[in-house]
Design an enzyme around this catalytic site. Structure first.
Site, short mmCIF file in Angstrom:
data_model
loop_
_atom_site.label_atom_id
_atom_site.label_comp_id
_atom_site.label_asym_id
_atom_site.label_seq_id
_atom_site.Cartn_x
_atom_site.Cartn_y
_atom_site.Cartn_z
N LYS A 143 0.83 -1.21 0.00
CA LYS A 143 0.00 0.00 0.00
C LYS A 143 0.86 1.26 0.00
CE LYS A 143 -4.29 -1.93 1.64
NZ LYS A 143 -5.44 -1.89 2.52
N LYS A 161 -6.22 -10.94 -5.26
CA LYS A 161 -7.41 -11.07 -4.43
C LYS A 161 -8.45 -10.01 -4.81
CE LYS A 161 -6.66 -8.05 -0.48
NZ LYS A 161 -6.99 -7.79 0.91
N LYS A 163 -11.29 -4.19 -2.09
CA LYS A 163 -12.00 -2.91 -2.16
C LYS A 163 -11.14 -1.86 -2.83
CE LYS A 163 -13.89 -3.56 2.39
NZ LYS A 163 -13.37 -3.32 3.73
N1 AQP Z 1 -10.57 -11.51 -1.55
C1 AQP Z 1 -10.75 -11.96 -0.33
N2 AQP Z 1 -10.92 -13.29 -0.11
C2 AQP Z 1 -11.10 -13.76 1.15
N3 AQP Z 1 -11.13 -12.97 2.24
C3 AQP Z 1 -10.97 -11.65 2.07
N4 AQP Z 1 -10.95 -10.60 2.93
C4 AQP Z 1 -10.75 -9.46 2.24
N5 AQP Z 1 -10.63 -9.73 0.93
C5 AQP Z 1 -10.77 -11.08 0.80
C6 AQP Z 1 -11.15 -10.71 4.37
O1 AQP Z 1 -12.21 -9.84 4.73
C7 AQP Z 1 -12.01 -9.43 6.08
C8 AQP Z 1 -12.24 -7.96 6.21
O2 AQP Z 1 -11.12 -7.31 5.73
P1 AQP Z 1 -10.85 -5.80 5.75
O3 AQP Z 1 -11.88 -5.02 6.39
O4 AQP Z 1 -9.43 -5.61 6.12
O5 AQP Z 1 -11.09 -5.62 4.31
P2 AQP Z 1 -10.11 -5.06 3.43
O6 AQP Z 1 -8.79 -5.78 3.58
O7 AQP Z 1 -10.20 -3.60 3.57
O8 AQP Z 1 -10.82 -5.52 2.18
P3 AQP Z 1 -10.06 -5.59 0.97
O9 AQP Z 1 -11.00 -5.67 -0.12
O10 AQP Z 1 -9.03 -6.64 1.11
O11 AQP Z 1 -9.45 -4.12 0.97
P4 AQP Z 1 -8.04 -3.66 0.70
O12 AQP Z 1 -7.46 -4.54 -0.35
O13 AQP Z 1 -8.34 -2.30 0.26
O14 AQP Z 1 -7.29 -3.68 1.99
C9 AQP Z 1 -10.60 -9.87 6.47
O15 AQP Z 1 -10.69 -11.01 7.29
C10 AQP Z 1 -9.96 -10.22 5.16
O16 AQP Z 1 -9.01 -11.25 5.28
#
Ligand code: AQP
Length: 332
Positions: A112, A195, A198
């Protein structure tokens, strides 16, 4: 009963299918087998730049979605992280026993911050995994149900718990990651080796639970699939179709083998068409229930007030013990 803790960030207008299948689905199941604590982690959500009005809305939206997906405040403790001040308090203490290099090795931070550039990267993004460790250790959690992307952060949490206990005396339970292999990494529909995310996925790559269902159907139908025509489960050579099979199996409760048998001799288009319908039927009632919860914000606030009280009853005890063990003078 084992204690579990997990959290989700209110960083988007909707959760995506990866959040649900990788994490929240297991949270729902664990309400019956564990003493479960779940939080919407708004302190984490300000680490990468945010809009205050959107954050407040998304926090309520997150709570409404969690309830719509099956969390039951009678069977779990559901709260908002900033309502429980002990999270930030313990994070400070843990940051003082974390090595700078150790924190710098976190892959999520490296990815990030590389995207943002060092001037736009906050110190909060750097210390994010330490706050996450505090979230978990405050509740003496035995298990933490998360997706694969959180494995390294869980290792850090375990290391910090062990370090604290050995330096200052037994204080924290050393938690284990609870990662269900089959659905631990739902991938991006347009880039099936990454993966579903968001922040990183393109609109076509992510199924948002609250988007127009017809839009989700279209995305499934135009998901990137692999060369060849045969429907096989092979994550390395056929990551696109394997991801669709994983989603299909998880949403219907059927095994991949059953699906392979059913689609033997069929093309990708048949499977996509059926999966699109399954996704549409899955999200419709969730959207309706989410709307219902959002219509009564006072009810949501009441649930959260009760949740925060229940959370503080545990977190305050742990923090007091951690303060005592590290040598702080108790206030009289
Ligand atoms: N693609 C995924 N497959 C399985 N599990 C996932 N999680 C996130 N993406 C996947 C799980 O969702 C939970 C919440 O995570 P978070 O609030 O940290 O969500 P996040 O990481 O903001 O969601 P994203 O989409 O992964 O956002 P970015 O990439 O922006 O950080 C966690 O248990 C996570 O493992």
């Amino acid at each position: 009963r084992p204690r579990v803790l997990s959290g989700i960030q209110p960083t988007a207008d909707s959760f995506h299918l990866g959040n649900y299948l990788g994490a929240v689905r297991n949270w729902v199941a664990m309400q019956d087998t564990a003493d479960a604590f779940y939080c919407v982690v708004d302190l984490h959500a300000i680490t990468a730049g945010h809009d205050p009005v959107a954050l407040r809305n998304r926090t309520r939206l997150s709570v409404a979605q969690l309830l719509a997906l099956g969390l039951d405040p009678e069977r779990c403790t559901l709260f908002v992280q900033s309502h429980v001040p002990e999270h930030a308090q313990l994070a400070w203490v843990l940051s003082c026993i974390t090595g700078f290099g150790e924190a710098g090795r976190m892959v999520q931070f490296k990815d990030k911050s590389a995207k943002q550039g060092s001037d736009s990267t906050s110190v909060g993004l750097f210390t994010y995994p330490i706050l996450q460790a505090a979230d978990i250790l405050l509740y003496q959690a035995d298990a933490v149900p998360v997706g694969e992307d959180q494995r390294q952060h869980l290792e850090l949490t375990r290391d910090l718990a062990q370090r604290y206990n050995s330096r200052f005396g037994q204080t924290f339970t050393v938690p284990s990651a609870y990662i269900v292999k089959d659905t631990a990494k739902i991938t991006d529909l347009q880039d099936p080796t990454s993966k579903m995310s968001k922040s990183a996925s393109s609109p076509g790559g992510i199924i948002e639970l609250l988007e127009e269902p017809a839009r989700s159907a279209k995305k499934i139908k135009s998901a990137v699939t692999d060369t060849g025509r045969e429907i096989l489960y092979d994550e390395v050579n056929k990551p696109g179709i394997s991801n669709l099979l994983t989603i299909y199996a998880a949403l219907t409760g059927r095994t991949i083998d059953e699906l392979l048998e059913q689609y033997d001799g069929h093309g990708y288009g048949d499977l996509k068409k059926d999966l699109a319908e399954i996704v549409v039927e899955f999200v419709k009632p969730i959207q309706e229930r989410t709307r219902g919860y959002l219509e009564d914000p006072a009810h949501l606030d009441k649930i959260l007030a009760i949740g925060a009280d229940k959370a503080r009853a545990v977190s305050a005890v742990t923090l007091a013990q951690a303060y005592q063990n590290i040598g702080f003078l108790s206030p009289s």
